[in-house]
Design an enzyme around this catalytic site. Structure first.
Site, short mmCIF file in Angstrom:
data_model
loop_
_atom_site.label_atom_id
_atom_site.label_comp_id
_atom_site.label_asym_id
_atom_site.label_seq_id
_atom_site.Cartn_x
_atom_site.Cartn_y
_atom_site.Cartn_z
N SER A 23 0.83 -1.20 0.00
CA SER A 23 0.00 0.00 0.00
C SER A 23 0.87 1.26 0.00
CB SER A 23 -0.96 -0.03 1.20
OG SER A 23 -1.95 0.96 1.07
N GLU A 45 -2.60 -2.25 -7.56
CA GLU A 45 -3.68 -2.56 -6.61
C GLU A 45 -4.23 -1.24 -6.09
OE1 GLU A 45 -3.47 -1.74 -3.28
OE2 GLU A 45 -1.33 -1.36 -3.02
N HIS A 91 -4.75 -5.56 -0.06
CA HIS A 91 -5.51 -5.22 1.14
C HIS A 91 -6.45 -6.30 1.66
CE1 HIS A 91 -4.16 -1.23 -0.22
NE2 HIS A 91 -4.19 -0.93 1.06
#
Length: 304
Positions: free
Chosen positions: A113, A208, A277
């Protein structure tokens, strides 16, 4: 240019858990679980001095978070740096860090992330990193994250890494090999125009995202496209696209079609790779050459 692979961990090595981004409010018990996990592998664990500080949105001030990360970089006894969590904030300390010792003695940097900022920056220093679970991932039940944990251990200890997953109906088939780069779409877009922007020329791009509207995802992908991200890319691997928000004006297509509409028509595209995630978050060695084979029923990814 082949990237440097940091030394594999061995029993007795020390790793540091640090928080370069978001606040860890009421998360100490979860981070302690991460510590116990690493210790069960035979590793020693130290915490960043300021890790549980609270600096509004962040785990301490920029200076405090930078100090912890710098100590982990410079301490020769620390063999890997494991991010406690992402959130937002890594970009605020990137340019405050001195990577001189890191370049002389590379070590694994682990996270996903927001940690994409580090993956990109360190990639341009010529060193591999690991996209994988973080300390806060230990909030999920052990049986749910078992494959994530095992893949991270294998990557850190230098064992072979290969995956076989069912193929999505949205995939574009093909077989290709190339250096793996990428990460979170928002962070990739935020790196544009900086020294941390990566080149995707002749590489395989992983993307992502979480918590965005489809139009926002399209806007960021269009920015990457205009910056040449997809011009000479060999293939794209799409990880988790989690918690996509619903706008009052419907986008009109699936997230898969949105992505396919941006990408070149002649490259392989892999959807639904379990990374990011969701609890099933398999480790990826960023900067390593991988071979992907996308077939009708199954897809394989092998790290060379």
């Amino acid at each position: 240019m082949k990237l440097i692979t940091p030394p594999s961990l061995k029993i007795g090595d020390t790793i540091a858990i640090v928080a370069p981004a978001g606040i860890l409010k009421n998360r100490k018990h979860v981070i302690n679980k991460a510590k116990k996990l690493a210790e069960s592998w035979g590793l020693k664990v130290v915490y960043g001095k300021h890790m549980f500080n609270q600096g509004h949105h962040f785990a301490g001030t920029d200076e405090e978070r930078c100090e912890d990360f710098q100590e982990a970089i410079d301490n020769p006894n620390i063999k890997a740096i494991w991010s406690a969590r992402g959130g937002y904030g890594s970009v605020r300390i990137l340019d405050k860090l001195d990577f001189s010792n890191f370049k002389k003695n590379p070590k694994w940097v682990i996270g996903y992330s927001d940690i994409t900022a580090f993956h990109n920056h360190i990639h341009n220093l010529g060193v591999e990193t690991i996209q994988g679970i973080m300390g806060t991932s230990m909030q999920d039940a052990p049986e749910v994250i078992a494959k994530s944990v095992e893949s991270l251990k294998r990557a850190l200890f230098g064992e072979s890494l290969e995956y076989e997953i069912p193929s999505s109906k949205h995939n574009r088939p093909g077989r290709v090999n190339g250096e793996l780069v990428g990460g979170n779409i928002a962070i990739l877009a935020s790196m544009l125009g900086s020294k941390s922007q990566i080149s995707t020329y002749g590489k395989i791009l992983f993307i992502e995202e979480i918590g965005e509207y489809k139009y926002s995802i399209d806007r960021m992908l269009q920015s990457l496209k205009r910056a040449g991200y997809f011009t000479k890319v060999k293939a794209v691997i799409v990880g988790d696209m989690t918690k996509i928000k619903k706008n009052t004006t419907p986008w009109g297509t699936s997230i898969e079609q949105l992505i396919l509409d941006v990408l070149p028509k002649d490259i392989p595209v892999l959807f639904d790779f379990p990374a990011s995630h969701e609890p099933d978050n398999r480790a990826l060695i960023m900067g390593r050459t991988v071979e992907i084979g996308i077939q009708e029923k199954k897809t394989t990814i092998n790290f060379n």
